[in-house]
Design an enzyme around this catalytic site. Structure first.
Site: not given
Length: 496
Positions: A291, A294, A322, A357, A375, A398
């Protein structure tokens, strides 16, 4: 350290604090403390930067609290934090002109706008015969230090993290300086400083930050408390429990990392020490380190592929159809979609400035796939409401969910919000905490109230469409619509 003339009491060294608001393991501060020169600690707040992003509301609230503690800690050592307000280069150069330091030092930043600002300030200072020293105080490996065999930046997390971990071995964290000798700032320079209240970082009317104050202890001391709790209580079992939404099983250190109240090296070594001291399963330590990886990867992307919060990493998504639906967007923001797992996450966000999360993935997926809303609308909302919103992790996350990012989730992965709730909050305790209007529903019905029997709804005092909304979109219809849109996009890209 470059050669300097002998220290002179009228020549200070300036430490420019940014997203590194701590004393321990702060390379710029350690450099200044060992220099032999008296120290001036400075923070510059630019409320409306010409380049880069203005801070979101929740981040501004945390910043106020973090600066208050940092100033208090420095005062306890005999100094204090000089606060400047305005455009960064103008503020720094004006202040430098007034105090004539021998050097200015800071820890590096990584967005394009921040790097350009820092490069411009460094050039201007050196043109005035002021030395500049910069350091890595934010990452395990800086973005330019990890590359493919061809020297290119990585675009897939797994490959990036395997390469980064091979010789990661970060420097051990440094303790706080034993002592700091502070420079007496002359009145001419003090006149440029402002008070913390003058930065106007906290909400006034209405005061929406009560939940944030109840949830968080900001600053370096709060960061150390949280780290101690996590490695002692939650690290052993992390890989198993981190997705349990009703448990306090995640680290919750992201806002402390965002503001540098804690360094990633401190976290890395604290986790290693806990693993050595306890019979900790290696899978839990490795999952936690992944993690952190990331986070490193997000900064890698921020550095190499700007502007991450504005432009699709996968440019074929520029043609994504969109939908503009203000009513649906507002329902999502308020936690009124009719899907309890989505609504609970959004209300946790509004109340605490943070979200579990798993809930972040589910709520983001719902916006971009169930509602087919860009997004960037979601990223902007999170930017304003998360206390841990930063330049790298927020847009990278995102784009990952939307399918437009590096190493992104496949477009056909559309979370079923009911199944997600049943899997990661099986008893509905997370939902009950954040959605009191449905808390009396049994676990078998709470994840899909519209499917509950009328007598169950009546017994729980739930009136769909009144006390709790009906779903704003049907899951299966939304899924079909999203898959059709993504398939059209894929076909267009293939035919080019």
């Amino acid at each position: 350290m470059r050669d300097r003339p002998p220290a002179h009491p009228n020549q200070p060294i300036v430490v420019w604090f940014r997203d590194d608001q701590r004393l321990a393991d702060n390379p710029a501060l350690a450099h200044a403390a060992s220099s032999g020169y008296p120290v001036v600690c400075v923070y510059v707040h630019d409320p409306e930067p010409r380049h880069g992003r203005a801070l979101g509301a929740a981040v501004r609230w945390w910043l106020h609290e973090s600066l208050r503690e940092l100033d208090g800690t420095l005062r306890s050592l005999g100094g204090g934090l000089v606060l400047l307000r305005g455009e960064e280069q103008e503020a720094i150069l004006t202040f430098v002109k007034a105090i004539r330091p021998v050097e200015v030092c800071w820890n590096r930043r990584y967005s394009l706008a921040q790097r350009q600002t820092d490069a411009s300030i460094k050039s201007a200072l050196e043109a005035r015969a002021v030395s500049v020293s910069t350091f890595n105080g934010h990452l395990l490996r800086e973005p330019w230090k990890v590359a493919t065999r061809n020297g290119e930046p990585f675009q897939v997390f797994g490959a990036y993290w395997r390469a980064a971990r091979q010789d990661i071995c970060p420097e051990p964290p440094r303790p706080s300086p034993d002592a700091l000798r502070f420079f007496c700032v002359p009145e001419s320079a003090r006149a440029q400083a402002v008070g913390l209240a003058d930065l106007k970082l906290q909400p006034d009317t209405p005061d929406w930050a009560a939940g944030l104050r109840e949830t968080w202890k900001c600053g370096e001391s709060g960061a150390q408390e949280r780290l101690r709790h996590f490695v002692a209580q939650e690290l052993d079992g992390y890989a198993t429990n981190r997705d349990a939404m009703a448990r306090d099983a995640t680290s919750k250190m992201s806002p402390y990392l965002r503001f540098g109240n804690l360094s990633v090296r401190q976290i890395w070594y604290a986790a290693l020490a806990a693993a050595q001291a306890e019979p900790l399963a290696s899978e839990h330590l490795r999952k936690f380190q992944d993690e952190l990886g990331w986070r490193e990867f997000s900064y890698h992307l921020l550095y190499h592929f700007p502007p991450l919060h504005q432009v699709n990493f996968r440019r074929q998504f520029d043609a994504m159809p969109w939908r503009a639906d203000k009513q649906a967007l507002r329902a999502w923001q308020r936690g009124r979609t009719g899907y309890p797992i989505v609504d609970a996450g959004m209300r946790q966000l509004w109340r605490t400035g943070w979200m579990h999360n798993r809930a972040r993935m589910v709520t983001a997926s719902f916006l971009v796939k169930h509602l087919l809303i860009d997004w960037r609308e979601g990223e902007s909302w999170f930017w304003d409401t998360l206390v841990d919103a930063d330049e790298a992790n927020n847009p990278a996350g995102w784009q990952w969910v939307a399918g437009s990012g590096a190493d992104a989730a496949p477009y056909f992965r559309i979370f079923n919000p009911v199944l997600q709730g049943q899997k990661f909050d099986p008893q509905g305790n997370y939902l009950r905490h954040w959605l009191p209007e449905i808390h009396r529903l049994p676990a078998a019905s709470i994840h899909a109230p519209w499917q509950a029997a009328p007598d169950q709804l009546a017994a729980a005092s739930v009136r769909l469409g009144e006390t709790y909304p009906r779903p704003i979109v049907d899951h299966q219809q939304a899924r079909t619509r999203a898959l059709d849109a993504f398939e059209t996009l894929r076909r267009q890209h293939r035919d080019r």
